[in-house]
Design an enzyme around this catalytic site. Structure first.
Site, PDB file in Angstrom:
ATOM      1  N   GLU A  43      58.414  32.287   5.586  1.00 19.44           N
ATOM      2  CA  GLU A  43      59.679  31.642   5.224  1.00 19.44           C
ATOM      3  C   GLU A  43      60.759  32.649   5.566  1.00 19.44           C
ATOM      4  OE1 GLU A  43      62.963  31.361   3.422  1.00 19.44           O
ATOM      5  OE2 GLU A  43      61.883  31.412   1.522  1.00 19.44           O
ATOM      6  N   CYS A  56      68.204  31.923   1.101  1.00 13.78           N
ATOM      7  CA  CYS A  56      67.883  31.524   2.472  1.00 13.78           C
ATOM      8  C   CYS A  56      68.332  30.108   2.790  1.00 13.78           C
ATOM      9  CB  CYS A  56      66.393  31.672   2.722  1.00 13.78           C
ATOM     10  SG  CYS A  56      65.375  30.800   1.512  1.00 13.78           S
TER      11      CYS A  56
END
Length: 479
Positions: A250, A284
């Site tokens: 990720e 993020c």
């Protein structure tokens, strides 16, 4: 945290998160005192084979709000990493053989412990990264929900029976654990997870390359799970390729937030505020680029600026009323400044904010820029800070093209009340997750992950557990 999503994996090598820290220092007596941390939960050692271990050196964890040293943590190296891998590998057979119901019960106990200690855990998060205490509490609840979810999913990992093409065969598909996985976790020891099943190997920035390489190249490790920058992810992928490991990543994002003419502007502003400024823009999935159609552009910018000034309050994360804590370090502040300076030099206008906050060197004012173009740094790379640049666009096709121009694609958001447009844009955006008239999309029940250079695999949901399973086909003949 990746490991909270992974209960079915029977062999876990869990590595502590790497903090990006400035050079070691201790705050002088004249500066602000560090926050008090719950002593029952704070540990400074590594955890290998069911025992707390120290290393030859230690590295400081600093409070980004004050610069004060919170703790010195064992600076584990390659030897400790390899010992942890071996401990996990040796613990694997027993853990894998345990009935799913038993493993599920232990994960549920782990979840209960997190809930019982949620306030203290939140204080540790706020002290360590500065985010407002309310946000830290939400992070604990969200993290714990993965333990709860996969405690339930652990009992529902089904294989398959395939109809054979000949009479004397039976065809089966089994799902088995992938093996030792490198991930991240807290609190598992108190839940009764067997010794060696999880191991914690904290390390400094200086030790990280060597430890990361050791984990990625050790033949006993079957799986790497990493959350962090795209650049670091590429390095780990290179290391993992030598032994062809399973990898989940990720990585970085560059999320677009599109507001079409048909949108409810007030709802879009509320969604923009939540999507951009959570944790001062340091997640993020935070929006990095706002694209607003020309007919409603001015109204959106005006309302967004007023909402920022009215609802966002910079301060220490432990202070009630704070919505914006510090950035993680001065390097992060410098990047925000650089993006603003570059944009203004090319014609962007500062609508609100634009400079460091008087509260401290790591604090920055929530900032809104207008007259932004795609030539500016803030629209080309992830800022990871409290900066909202707004680009005006004319057509739907133009907005989608700008949104898809990035080489990453984690999350994307857009606001529209046109049903046909909603379907078109949702399908065309090159991202792993889309928020339609919604600025917050994360949920344990749903797959979390990106496309392009934002990573590999998915976390959470019924799909997340497959990242940690091998599929084995069994052909039983001669029947």
């Amino acid at each position: 945290m990746a490991s909270w999503r992974l209960p079915r994996t029977p062999l876990l090598l869990l590595r502590a998160a790497q903090r990006r820290l400035p050079a070691p220092l201790r705050r002088s007596g004249s500066g602000p005192a560090p926050p008090r941390l719950p002593g029952s939960l704070v540990r400074s050692g590594g955890f290998v084979g069911g025992r707390w271990v120290q290393a030859a050196a230690a590295f400081p964890v600093l409070d980004p709000a004050s610069g004060a040293e919170l703790e010195r943590v064992a600076d584990c190296g390659v030897a400790e990493a390899r010992a942890a891998v071996r401990a996990a590998w040796e613990a694997g057979p027993g853990w894998s053989a345990a009935p799913a119901k038993e493993r599920s019960a232990l994960l549920r106990k782990w979840y209960n412990l997190m809930m019982e200690n949620k306030d203290d855990l939140a204080k540790i998060i706020t002290a360590e990264n500065g985010k407002p205490l309310k946000e830290a509490q939400g992070e604990i609840l969200y993290s714990a929900s993965f333990l709860e979810w996969f405690a339930e999913e652990a009992r529902r990992i089904y294989g398959d029976i395939i109809p054979p093409s000949v009479k004397d065969r039976r065809l089966l598909v089994l799902k088995q654990p992938v093996g030792v996985a490198a991930v991240i976790t807290p609190l598992a020891n108190q839940a009764g997870i067997p010794a060696g099943v999880y191991n914690v190997v904290p390390c400094s920035q200086q030790q990280t390359p060597a430890v990361g390489e050791a984990l990625c190249t050790d033949p006993l490790v079957a799986k790497i799970s990493f959350t962090g920058s795209t650049a670091t992810g590429k390095v780990l992928l290179h290391h993992a390729a030598g032994t062809v490991k399973r990898v989940s990543m990720e990585l970085g994002g560059h999320a677009p937030f599109i507001v079409f003419d048909s949108a409810d502007v007030d709802r879009a502003v509320a969604g923009a505020l939540a999507s951009k400024y959570r944790n001062s823009g340091q997640t993020c999935v935070c929006t990095n680029r706002f694209l607003v159609q020309k007919r409603i552009h001015d109204a959106f910018v005006e309302k967004f600026a007023k909402a920022i000034e009215r609802e966002l309050h910079v301060g220490n994360g432990f202070d009630e009323g704070t919505t914006q804590g510090p950035l993680i370090n001065e390097k992060a502040v410098g990047k925000v400044e650089r993006h603003i300076s570059d944009a203004v030099s090319q014609g962007a206008s500062i609508v609100t904010g634009g400079k460091r906050h008087s509260f401290g060197k790591n604090f920055f004012e929530p900032t809104l820029l207008s007259n932004v173009t795609t030539n500016m740094l803030c629209t080309q790379e992830e800022t990871f800070g409290p900066l909202a640049p707004v680009i005006k666009f004319d057509t739907e096709a133009e907005a989608v093209a700008i949104a898809n121009s990035a080489n990453v694609g984690l999350a994307g958001y857009f606001y529209s009340q046109d049903p046909a447009q909603i379907w078109r844009v949702a399908e065309q955006l090159e991202v792993g997750m889309v928020g339609v008239n919604e600025g917050l999309v994360s949920s344990v029940e749903c797959p979390f992950g990106g496309v392009k250079q934002s990573g590999l695999g998915r976390e959470g949901s019924k799909y997340g557990i497959d990242e940690y399973l091998e599929i084995k086909y069994v052909c039983f003949g001669g029947l």
